[in-house]
Design a protein around this motif. Structure first.
Motif: not given
Ligand code: NAI
Ligand SMILES: O=C(O)C1=NCCCC1
Length: 315
Positions: A26-55
């Motif tokens: 995880l330490e290695e992955a966090l470092g890679k993520f913060s370098r913003r090199d697309s060959t290391e990590v492509i990870q968009p911000v989470r897409t979140t759908l609201t399930l209104q009926k079920h809170h």
């Protein structure tokens, strides 16, 4: 044709994932993520759908690590309702794919992985930002994340005292019975955090539960709940007085009510500290705002899969 995916479910995941192997990955992955090199990590911000009926909410968390050959996505549902259901409030499934052809290699239960990788990242934040002489840990909340955080923090550090607070004494006492070491039950948040060197907030509350005036100067706070833009765990005083770190700057700006509504600045990502590009202000009060990232799930899923292959290929 690729064979069917392997299914690795709760008990099996448990035997394959250990903090001693997970934390360095995880330490290695966090470092890679913060370098913003697309060959290391492509990870968009989470897409979140609201399930209104079920809170509730469904979060979709795809990640590609080209150099590591890891392609993974997590589906995670999380709920704010409290209807006494015996099902967990956070339920997740991970899908590990072969990036070359797109076939699914493994489907994994994400409950334990989510618990362990979140707690391991909080423990990494403490390793980087908590004062080395820390003696007292306070945990606010007594659910799944509280348990994994207790395990990770007592595994990685030697606290003299661990305190826990829950809205009911009954829940706090049940938590004490479920862990393997000593815990002090506190009847109020104020009592739990008084003089604490490290504080973990792992509640499902939507209004602040931890107030800056109660926090010892120089303490480290790992804030794990409140992952919606209008949910809070920490008050404005704490958010503005502390040096704020996050797993992902973009994630915090999109999803963290504590960051967005307080107007606090995110000073750095944990990966920036790991990469040595930003300072670890151990001498100051620090907040690590955890939202959870797909890259954490991807390396955890790959680790589980590697361990599963090693185990099943043994004669
Ligand atoms: N940052 C990250 O990567 C992750 C964050 N989470 C978040 O962490 C939090 C805890 O998750 P789990 O342990 O899975 O949930 P859980 O349902 O197992 O535990 C939640 C705890 O919060 C308490 N709680 C609920 N409402 C409260 C309120 N209004 N005030 C005070 N306490 C309250 C419950 O009594 C329980 O002790 C949730 O907000 C969840 O969305 C979960 C997984 C990953
Ligand atoms: O990263 C995750 O997994 C989650 N983050 C926020 C809320 C629930 C799960």
């Amino acid at each position: 044709m690729a064979g069917p995916p392997v299914v690795i479910w709760d008990q099996d995941v448990e035997g394959l994932l250990h903090y001693r192997e997970l934390v360095p990955r995880l330490e290695e992955a966090l470092g890679k993520f913060s370098r913003r090199d697309s060959t290391e990590v492509i990870q968009p911000v989470r897409t979140t759908l609201t399930l209104q009926k079920h809170h509730g909410f469904l979060g979709l968390m795809p990640t590609y690590m080209e150099n590591d050959g890891v392609l993974c996505t997590k589906f995670v549902c999380f709920y704010k309702r409290e209807d006494g259901s015996s099902l967990p409030a956070t339920q997740a499934t991970l899908v590990l794919l072969d990036p070359e052809y797109g076939n699914v290699k493994a489907v994994m239960d994400g409950e334990l992985i989510t618990g362990m990788r979140t707690a391991a990242v909080s423990a990494i934040s403490a390793k980087l930002l908590m004062r080395p002489e820390a003696e007292v840990l306070a945990i606010l909340g007594t659910g799944k994340q509280a348990l994994s955080h207790y395990n990770a923090f007592t595994d990685m550090f030697s606290f003299k005292e661990v305190r826990v607070w829950s809205r009911t004494r009954q829940k706090a006492e049940r938590f004490c019975r479920s862990v393997s070491g000593p815990v002090t039950v506190c009847v109020s948040v104020q009592e739990a955090v008084r003089g604490a060197d490290a504080i973990v907030t792992v509640t499902r509350c939507t209004e602040p539960v931890l107030f800056g005036q109660w926090v010892k100067p120089g303490a480290h706070v790992a804030a794990v709940g409140a992952c919606r833009p209008d949910w809070r765990e920490l008050d404005d005083v704490l958010m503005k007085e502390a040096v704020v770190y996050a797993d992902s700057r973009e994630g915090a700006m999109a999803e963290s009510g504590d960051v967005i509504l307080s107007g606090a600045e995110v000073f750095a990502e944990l990966g920036d500290v790991i990469n040595g590009t930003k300072t670890a202000h151990r001498e100051k009060t620090t907040v690590f705002k955890s939202l959870g990232m797909g890259v954490e799930d991807a390396v955890s899923a790959q680790l589980v899969f590697d361990q599963w292959k090693a185990k099943t290929s043994q004669p």
